[in-house]
Enzyme design. Structure first.
Site, PDB file in Angstrom:
ATOM      1  N   GLY A 130     -12.968   4.240   8.930  1.00 10.52           N
ATOM      2  CA  GLY A 130     -14.363   4.591   8.759  1.00 10.52           C
ATOM      3  C   GLY A 130     -15.257   3.411   9.050  1.00 10.52           C
ATOM      4  O   GLY A 130     -16.418   3.572   9.389  1.00 10.52           O
ATOM      5  N   SER A 131     -14.731   2.214   8.934  1.00 12.02           N
ATOM      6  CA  SER A 131     -15.564   1.035   9.108  1.00 12.02           C
ATOM      7  C   SER A 131     -15.121   0.151  10.256  1.00 12.02           C
ATOM      8  O   SER A 131     -15.606  -0.962  10.401  1.00 12.02           O
ATOM      9  CB  SER A 131     -15.538   0.216   7.823  1.00 12.02           C
ATOM     10  OG  SER A 131     -14.208  -0.055   7.472  1.00 12.02           O
ATOM     11  N   THR A 184      -8.008   3.696  13.779  1.00 11.27           N
ATOM     12  CA  THR A 184      -9.447   3.841  13.577  1.00 11.27           C
ATOM     13  C   THR A 184      -9.733   4.094  12.106  1.00 11.27           C
ATOM     14  O   THR A 184      -9.106   4.935  11.475  1.00 11.27           O
ATOM     15  CB  THR A 184     -10.007   5.013  14.406  1.00 11.27           C
ATOM     16  OG1 THR A 184      -9.756   4.757  15.786  1.00 11.27           O
ATOM     17  CG2 THR A 184     -11.505   5.165  14.178  1.00 11.27           C
ATOM     18  N   TYR A 228       2.350  11.500   1.575  1.00 14.15           N
ATOM     19  CA  TYR A 228       1.809  10.585   0.581  1.00 14.15           C
ATOM     20  C   TYR A 228       2.540  10.783  -0.742  1.00 14.15           C
ATOM     21  O   TYR A 228       3.237  11.772  -0.947  1.00 14.15           O
ATOM     22  CB  TYR A 228       0.313  10.839   0.384  1.00 14.15           C
ATOM     23  CG  TYR A 228      -0.487  10.735   1.649  1.00 14.15           C
ATOM     24  CD1 TYR A 228      -0.692   9.504   2.258  1.00 14.15           C
ATOM     25  CD2 TYR A 228      -1.034  11.859   2.250  1.00 14.15           C
ATOM     26  CE1 TYR A 228      -1.420   9.397   3.423  1.00 14.15           C
ATOM     27  CE2 TYR A 228      -1.767  11.764   3.428  1.00 14.15           C
ATOM     28  CZ  TYR A 228      -1.960  10.526   4.009  1.00 14.15           C
ATOM     29  OH  TYR A 228      -2.673  10.424   5.172  1.00 14.15           O
ATOM     30  N   ASP A 281      -2.167   5.622  -5.174  1.00 14.84           N
ATOM     31  CA  ASP A 281      -2.407   4.677  -4.084  1.00 14.84           C
ATOM     32  C   ASP A 281      -2.648   3.256  -4.593  1.00 14.84           C
ATOM     33  O   ASP A 281      -3.732   2.930  -5.074  1.00 14.84           O
ATOM     34  CB  ASP A 281      -3.624   5.172  -3.296  1.00 14.84           C
ATOM     35  CG  ASP A 281      -3.863   4.410  -2.020  1.00 14.84           C
ATOM     36  OD1 ASP A 281      -3.230   3.362  -1.817  1.00 14.84           O
ATOM     37  OD2 ASP A 281      -4.692   4.862  -1.215  1.00 14.84           O
ATOM     38  N   ASP A 298       0.806  -1.216   0.000  1.00 11.94           N
ATOM     39  CA  ASP A 298       0.000   0.000   0.000  1.00 11.94           C
ATOM     40  C   ASP A 298       0.839   1.267   0.000  1.00 11.94           C
ATOM     41  O   ASP A 298       1.422   1.625   1.019  1.00 11.94           O
ATOM     42  CB  ASP A 298      -0.886  -0.040   1.241  1.00 11.94           C
ATOM     43  CG  ASP A 298      -1.776   1.171   1.382  1.00 11.94           C
ATOM     44  OD1 ASP A 298      -1.968   1.878   0.390  1.00 11.94           O
ATOM     45  OD2 ASP A 298      -2.268   1.408   2.496  1.00 11.94           O
ATOM     46  N   GLY A 317      -0.383   4.076  -0.003  1.00 13.07           N
ATOM     47  CA  GLY A 317      -1.201   5.096   0.637  1.00 13.07           C
ATOM     48  C   GLY A 317      -1.109   5.097   2.146  1.00 13.07           C
ATOM     49  O   GLY A 317      -1.873   5.775   2.815  1.00 13.07           O
ATOM     50  N   THR A 375      -8.684   0.517  -4.832  1.00 13.99           N
ATOM     51  CA  THR A 375      -9.146  -0.159  -6.038  1.00 13.99           C
ATOM     52  C   THR A 375      -9.546   0.814  -7.146  1.00 13.99           C
ATOM     53  O   THR A 375      -9.205   0.604  -8.307  1.00 13.99           O
ATOM     54  CB  THR A 375     -10.362  -1.046  -5.711  1.00 13.99           C
ATOM     55  OG1 THR A 375     -10.008  -1.969  -4.693  1.00 13.99           O
ATOM     56  CG2 THR A 375     -10.819  -1.818  -6.940  1.00 13.99           C
TER      57      THR A 375
END
Length: 494
Positions: A161-162, A159, A282, A310, A118, A120, A314
């Site tokens: 968002g999901s 943490t 980034y 990133d 990743d 990102g 996807t």
């Protein structure tokens, strides 16, 4: 990934072992055109042809919220390099381009784990053997099995968002593609929100800069670069395409991740580098032009033009006004509703070509990648969607694998830049190849060792609950459940 790193939807399948050097192969170590060792990437893909419109809606909605969560937050010295070297990690493509993972090995003796690669985010994160929630069926790291393990006794919390993952920071030997860092800082997580991890992926390897690492420790790749382990201060990706390919398997060959060199057999012409407008966080480039069906639209300016490149995401996300302009060039397109809010649909009989420039050459996205899914016989879902950076310092755009499958991408440490090149015939031949073998891992000696000290902020300045956008969005093909896989600062990338 960025704080909200685009949720990279990763539909994960079988577990793939990685070698002690982190170099999966089909029973032996591959040699690359650059003379280095290679590490395979395995791509995971969803059985998109079997999904219902409702299932795609659930997936699309989760992807958007995960991406915004990933990018919504804020986000060593050593000796002992034996020699400079290059290496390649052959990846796995999972569930039709949903996510791409490779392998690394941790501990003494080394044990292999699959991780999302990743750009990102900047942390290495694995599920631990004492994980009590969210780790069922996932290969976990057992600290007691390694004679070189060291507990840093510092809390670690991410943490998304999901969901959330929590555990502690530690140190151990990490090996990948023939390289080794003897005391790499990484997180061992004991609590993971349900659905964040899906086998065979056990965590995530962040490939962005130390400044956005939740651990505040130097990332594995950055230590190798600064300690002179690589021939060149670059890492590069070639990603395969299996999206909407008939008969696609859960796991397919995913391409390659090259460390310390750019593999000249996988691209043609020159690599077009563009310097980062802002360094040390980034991998961000400014979008300078956008065209749809050969028609230009007004490009963004200022910070609204900043795009995170990133690999852990996807799709492609951007400000609503520009996404709307893109679809206005497509006759018959319409804003999505319900779970498809922030997305657009368009007629399936239309081949859409979007081209982007980041200040250098212009790069086209194949219609095969722009078409994310067929919702009905006539209605298809586009792979560009609206995101809201919320006025934060996060980039306004997240450019993920929908774009990166179309280029050979090179991330250069110094001067800090990202470069793209045209894929070679060798690379293109791997797309949708039904005869390709998913890479497996072997255990081997590392070509270059770096004894690094993972420098971190004093404990008093660390946060036990850093909110970061690092995570992978996964969907298991068996349950069609969209989940988020977290690692490092990557909130919902996969």
């Amino acid at each position: 990934m960025l704080v909200l790193s685009l949720s990279t939807v990763a539909f994960l399948g079988l577990a793939q072992l990685a070698d002690a050097s982190g170099s999966p192969s089909t029973g032996h170590r591959r040699r690359t055109a650059g003379g280095g060792q290679a590490m395979n990437l395995v791509r995971s893909a969803p059985n998109s042809n079997e999904w219902s419109t409702q299932q795609w809606g659930h997936w699309a909605k989760t992807q958007k919220s995960s991406l915004e969560a990933k990018y919504g937050g804020a986000g060593a010295s050593g000796t002992g390099v034996q020699k400079r070297a290059t290496g390649t990690n052959y990846m796995t493509n999972q569930n039709g381009d949903s996510s791409y993972f490779g392998s690394l090995a941790i501990g003494t003796p080394p044990v292999s784990y699959n991780v999302i690669l990743d750009t990102g985010s900047a942390d290495l994160w694995l599920a631990g053997s004492d994980c009590t929630t969210g780790c069922s069926g996932v290969a976990t790291f057992d600290p007691s099995s390694s004679s070189t393990f060291r507990n840093e006794s510092s809390p670690f919390s991410i943490t998304y968002g999901s969901g959330q993952a929590a555990g502690f920071l530690s140190q151990d030997v990490v090996q990948m593609a023939g390289f080794e860092v003897q005391n790499q800082i990484f997180a061992v997580c004991e609590q993971v929100s349900g659905g964040l991890l899906t086998a065979p992926v056990s965590g995530l390897l962040g490939l962005a800069f130390q400044t956005i690492a939740s651990s505040r420790a130097p990332p594995f790749w950055e230590t190798l670069v600064t300690e002179g382990a690589w021939d060149e201060p670059v890492m590069a990706f070639q990603l395969t395409r299996y999206l909407n390919v008939s008969g696609v398997q859960t796991l397919e060959p995913g391409g390659s991740f090259s460390m310390g060199f750019a593999n000249s057999s996988l691209y043609t012409g020159d690599i077009d580098y563009v310097n980062l407008p802002v360094t040390g966080s980034y991998w961000v480039l400014p979008i300078t032009s956008i065209s749809v069906q050969n028609q230009s639209i007004s490009p963004p300016s200022g910070q609204q033009a900043y795009a995170a490149i990133d690999t852990g995401t996807t799709l492609v996300g951007g400000p609503s006004s520009y996404i709307a302009q893109i679809f206005q060039q497509i006759p018959g397109s319409a804003p999505g509703t319900g779970d498809f809010e922030s997305y657009y649909t368009y007629p399936c009989d239309t081949d859409v070509t979007v081209a982007l420039s980041f200040g250098g050459r212009t790069w086209s996205i194949s219609p095969a990648d722009f078409r994310l899914a067929r919702l009905t016989q006539r209605e298809c879902l586009g792979a560009f969607f609206e995101i809201d950076s919320g006025g934060s310092s996060a980039p306004s755009w997240i450019v993920g694998d929908t774009f990166l499958k179309n280029v050979y991408s090179v991330f250069r440490y110094s001067p800090a830049s990202v470069g793209f090149a045209n894929l070679s015939a060798v690379a293109l031949a791997q797309n949708g190849d039904a005869s390709g073998a998913v890479p497996s891992a072997t255990i081997g000696s590392s070509a270059a060792r770096v004894s690094a000290t993972g420098s971190m902020l004093p404990k008093a300045h660390r946060s036990a609950g850093i909110k970061i956008g690092c995570g992978l969005l996964y969907a298991t093909s068996a349950s069609l459940l969209i989940t988020i896989a977290v690692a490092g600062v990557h909130s919902v990338l996969l």
